[in-house]
Design an enzyme around this catalytic site. Structure first.
Site, PDB file in Angstrom:
ATOM      1  N   CYS A 170       0.841  -1.213   0.000  1.00  0.00           N
ATOM      2  CA  CYS A 170       0.000   0.000   0.000  1.00  0.00           C
ATOM      3  C   CYS A 170       0.871   1.257   0.000  1.00  0.00           C
ATOM      4  O   CYS A 170       0.537   2.250  -0.660  1.00  0.00           O
ATOM      5  CB  CYS A 170      -0.901   0.035   1.232  1.00  0.00           C
ATOM      6  SG  CYS A 170      -2.045  -1.341   1.327  1.00  0.00           S
TER       7      CYS A 170
HETATM    8  C1  BEZ Z   1       0.561  -4.642   1.858  1.00  0.00           C
HETATM    9  O1  BEZ Z   1       0.116  -3.550   1.519  1.00  0.00           O
HETATM   10  O2  BEZ Z   1       1.742  -4.908   1.754  1.00  0.00           O
HETATM   11  C2  BEZ Z   1      -0.353  -5.680   2.428  1.00  0.00           C
HETATM   12  C3  BEZ Z   1      -1.500  -5.321   3.106  1.00  0.00           C
HETATM   13  C4  BEZ Z   1      -2.312  -6.294   3.661  1.00  0.00           C
HETATM   14  C5  BEZ Z   1      -1.983  -7.629   3.510  1.00  0.00           C
HETATM   15  C6  BEZ Z   1      -0.856  -7.980   2.796  1.00  0.00           C
HETATM   16  C7  BEZ Z   1      -0.032  -7.006   2.242  1.00  0.00           C
END
Ligand code: BEZ
Length: 212
Positions: A45
Site C-alpha cells: 500500500c
Molecule cells: C501490503 O500492503 O503490503 C499488504 C497489506 C495487507 C496484507 C498484505 C499485504
C-alpha cells in the site's frame, strides 16, 4: 451488494485526510477514481499511494479526481502519510478516507470475507461525470496495482465516451481504434468521413479521431 458497471456510484459522506467529503458533490463534473487499501502501515500500500501521488498530474490532465480508502481511521492515515512522503519521495496529495466503521467499504462491497473478513481488498472504481461506474477492478492484498494501466483505461473510457469507437487489445492513447460494432457502414461514413480500413466487415480500423 456488488457495485456493477453502469450502476450509479453509491454516494456517501466520509471523513478524509482533507476534511469531510460528500462524494458526488466532491466529484462535481469530474471523472473520479475511488480505490481501497487493505491496511495502513503496510508495504505494498505504501508503494501504491506513493506512485499515485507521483502521477497525480496525469489524473489532473484527464479531469479526474482520485480518492483512497482503508478501514483505518483518518488519524492513522495522517501518521502513515509521513512515512509515505519519506520513503516514496512524494507527499500524498489526494484525500484518503478513514473508514473505521466500514460504511463506504460495505457500500462498495470492498470487504471479501473469504479473502479476509476485516480488511478491504484492493478495489478500483472509475466513475464518470454522470456518476455512473465505468470500471471495477479487484486485486488481492499481495499484488500491487498497475496505475499506468488505470490511466490507459481512463484514456479509453474518455475517448469512447466522445466517439463511437472501441479500443483494441493493449491500445495506448494515439494508436488506431476500432469502429464500434453497433455502427453501420452508412453511419460510419457520416461519423468518420476520413475513412477506415475494413479488415473484416466487423473489424473496421481507423486512426484515433481526436489525434492528427
Ligand atoms: C501490503 O500492503 O503490503 C499488504 C497489506 C495487507 C496484507 C498484505 C499485504
Amino acid at each position: 451488494m456488488a457495485v456493477r458497471l453502469g450502476d450509479t456510484a453509491p454516494d456517501f459522506t466520509a471523513e478524509t485526510t482533507q476534511g469531510t467529503i460528500k462524494f458526488h458533490e466532491w466529484l462535481g463534473d469530474s471523472w473520479g477514481i475511488l480505490f481501497s487499501h487493505p491496511k495502513d502501515f503496510t508495504p505494498v500500500c505504501t508503494t501504491e499511494l506513493g506512485y499515485v501521488a507521483k502521477i497525480k498530474g496525469e489524473f489532473d490532465k484527464r479531469n479526474t479526481k482520485v480518492i483512497g480508502l482503508s478501514v483505518d481511521p483518518v488519524d492513522s492515515h495522517v501518521k502513515w502519510e509521513a512515512d509515505i512522503a519519506e520513503t516514496q519521495g512524494t507527499p500524498v496529495n489526494f484525500p484518503m478516507i478513514g473508514d473505521a466503521d466500514r460504511k463506504v467499504s460495505d457500500l462498495y462491497d470492498m470487504i471479501h470475507p473469504n479473502a479476509n473478513d476485516t480488511l478491504t481488498v484492493r478495489s478500483v472504481y472509475i466513475v464518470g461525470p454522470d456518476k455512473k461506474v465505468k470500471l471495477t477492478l479487484t486485486y488481492p492484498a499481495s499484488t500491487g496495482r498497475n496505475f499506468d494501466e488505470i490511466l490507459r483505461v481512463l484514456d479509453s473510457l474518455q475517448l469512447t465516451a466522445q466517439f463511437k469507437v472501441a479500443t483494441p487489445a493493449n491500445w495506448k492513447d494515439g494508436q488506431d481504434v476500432i469502429i464500434g460494432a453497433s455502427v453501420s457502414d452508412d453511419e460510419a461514413k457520416q461519423l468518420f468521413p476520413q475513412g477506415w480500413n475494413t479488415v473484416k466487415p466487423y473489424l473496421r480500423v481507423l486512426p484515433q479521431p481526436n489525434k492528427k
